[in-house]
Design an enzyme around this catalytic site. Structure first.
Site, PDB file in Angstrom:
ATOM      1  N   ASP A  67       0.810  -1.206   0.000  1.00 27.58           N
ATOM      2  CA  ASP A  67       0.000   0.000   0.000  1.00 27.58           C
ATOM      3  C   ASP A  67       0.852   1.269   0.000  1.00 27.58           C
ATOM      4  O   ASP A  67       2.074   1.218   0.232  1.00 27.58           O
ATOM      5  CB  ASP A  67      -0.966   0.002   1.205  1.00 27.58           C
ATOM      6  CG  ASP A  67      -0.297  -0.435   2.508  1.00 27.58           C
ATOM      7  OD1 ASP A  67       0.957  -0.434   2.577  1.00 27.58           O
ATOM      8  OD2 ASP A  67      -1.017  -0.789   3.444  1.00 27.58           O
ATOM      9  N   ASN A 137      -7.476  -3.649  14.080  1.00 29.81           N
ATOM     10  CA  ASN A 137      -8.849  -4.006  13.702  1.00 29.81           C
ATOM     11  C   ASN A 137      -8.886  -5.168  12.706  1.00 29.81           C
ATOM     12  O   ASN A 137      -9.913  -5.433  12.100  1.00 29.81           O
ATOM     13  CB  ASN A 137      -9.567  -2.782  13.124  1.00 29.81           C
ATOM     14  CG  ASN A 137      -8.862  -2.218  11.887  1.00 29.81           C
ATOM     15  OD1 ASN A 137      -7.920  -2.813  11.390  1.00 29.81           O
ATOM     16  ND2 ASN A 137      -9.330  -1.075  11.409  1.00 29.81           N
ATOM     17  N   HIS A 139      -7.082  -5.398   9.940  1.00 33.14           N
ATOM     18  CA  HIS A 139      -6.819  -5.081   8.534  1.00 33.14           C
ATOM     19  C   HIS A 139      -5.486  -5.670   8.066  1.00 33.14           C
ATOM     20  O   HIS A 139      -4.558  -5.848   8.843  1.00 33.14           O
ATOM     21  CB  HIS A 139      -6.937  -3.576   8.237  1.00 33.14           C
ATOM     22  CG  HIS A 139      -5.815  -2.702   8.696  1.00 33.14           C
ATOM     23  ND1 HIS A 139      -6.022  -1.420   9.147  1.00 33.14           N
ATOM     24  CD2 HIS A 139      -4.467  -2.892   8.760  1.00 33.14           C
ATOM     25  CE1 HIS A 139      -4.863  -0.882   9.449  1.00 33.14           C
ATOM     26  NE2 HIS A 139      -3.904  -1.749   9.228  1.00 33.14           N
ATOM     27  N   GLU A 144      -9.580  -2.194   5.288  1.00 29.81           N
ATOM     28  CA  GLU A 144     -10.242  -1.973   6.563  1.00 29.81           C
ATOM     29  C   GLU A 144     -11.455  -2.904   6.689  1.00 29.81           C
ATOM     30  O   GLU A 144     -11.943  -3.437   5.688  1.00 29.81           O
ATOM     31  CB  GLU A 144     -10.698  -0.510   6.636  1.00 29.81           C
ATOM     32  CG  GLU A 144      -9.561   0.505   6.567  1.00 29.81           C
ATOM     33  CD  GLU A 144      -8.745   0.609   7.848  1.00 29.81           C
ATOM     34  OE1 GLU A 144      -8.572  -0.414   8.549  1.00 29.81           O
ATOM     35  OE2 GLU A 144      -8.259   1.719   8.147  1.00 29.81           O
TER      36      GLU A 144
END
Ligand code: GLP
Length: 269
Positions: A67, A137, A139, A144
């Site tokens: 990313d 979380n 990811h 996400e």
């Protein structure tokens, strides 16, 4: 899914670096998927050390990062390009033109970056070994919760939790991007082999979701349960919420015994 738990983060990095090295031995022109974040830094350091001793070379390899932020230039110290240069690329012999990040140039339509990135990955023959961290979380990359499990490289809006977690790296008056371009979960799943590293107590819940939870878009990493060759390397703190802990240790001992007897089987496609 192979889950290996070590007493500390250093052992996690050592095992991870060993897998990269094993890949280079059988495939010196391997295509790597690299990750940013605090977690893989120790692994990169070990690889840099191994490179300095002449044990490994990245000269023939190609890399694709997961990313990149959208809205800051590649030469900003906060970009993932700068992170990779600083932590790894500048210290090994990888050719810079063979290192790729899904970056969007000034004035370029960010929606076009994803498909072009996918095409470059395909042209390179696909990713042999993808390295991953995991967000609090659940990811992976910047996928996400609620990301499609079939998603491809695209623009994603970051959650408040991710912005807070990554905010520690930005000064108070500094612009922090709220958008990023990330490989999709579908893209990551096409890597031939996946290595996920997680260390520290803050990752324990996400790791439990990844390894033992239901496969759900609300914990994007759980999609890896559908991948044939995933190794999850954890320290004790990150493994703290696993219910089958004892089984993973047992399986690791058995696998190690098999390797000692028959050698470390690894045959890339
Ligand atoms: C970022 C990256 C992820 C990384 C995660 C965890 O959001 N996009 O690839 O896995 O953070 O980072 P850290 O290792 O610093 O906890």
């Amino acid at each position: 899914m192979e889950v290996v738990i070590y007493p500390d983060a250093e052992r996690v990095a050592r095992h991870g670096a060993g897998l990269v090295e094993a890949m280079l031995k059988v495939k010196p022109d391997a295509v790597f998927g690299f990750a940013t974040g605090r977690t893989p830094i120790a692994l990169y350091r070990r690889l840099v050390e191994r490179h300095r001793t002449g044990a490994v070379s990245f000269a023939r390899t190609t890399s694709f990062n997961l990313d990149e932020y959208l809205g800051i230039p590649a030469d900003s110290p906060q970009s993932y390009r700068s992170f990779m240069d600083r932590e790894f690329f500048d210290h090994v012999d990888i050719e810079r033109e063979n290192t790729h990040l899904p970056a969007c140039a000034e004035g370029e339509n960010p929606q076009r970056v994803g498909p072009a990135y996918e095409a470059r990955i395909r042209a390179a023959g696909g990713i042999d070994l993808q390295i991953l961290g995991i967000g609090h979380n659940g990811h992976i990359g910047f996928n996400e919760p609620s990301s499609s499990l079939a998603s491809r490289t695209r623009v994603k809006t970051l959650t408040r939790r991710t912005l807070e977690a990554n905010g520690r790296l930005f000064a108070a008056d500094e612009f922090q991007p709220r958008l990023a371009i990330t490989m999709g979960i579908g893209t990551i799943m096409e890597a031939r082999r996946i290595l996920l590293l997680a260390t520290g107590a803050a990752k324990a819940a996400a790791v439990a979701g990844l390894v033992e939870g239901p496969v759900t878009a609300m914990c994007p990493a759980s999609a890896l349960q559908w991948h044939e060759r995933v190794t999850v390397l954890l320290d004790e703190a990150a493994a703290a919420q696993l219910r089958y802990r004892e089984y993973y240790d047992l399986a690791h001992r058995e696998n190690r015994a098999l390797k000692e007897r028959f050698g470390d089987f690894y045959a890339p496609e």
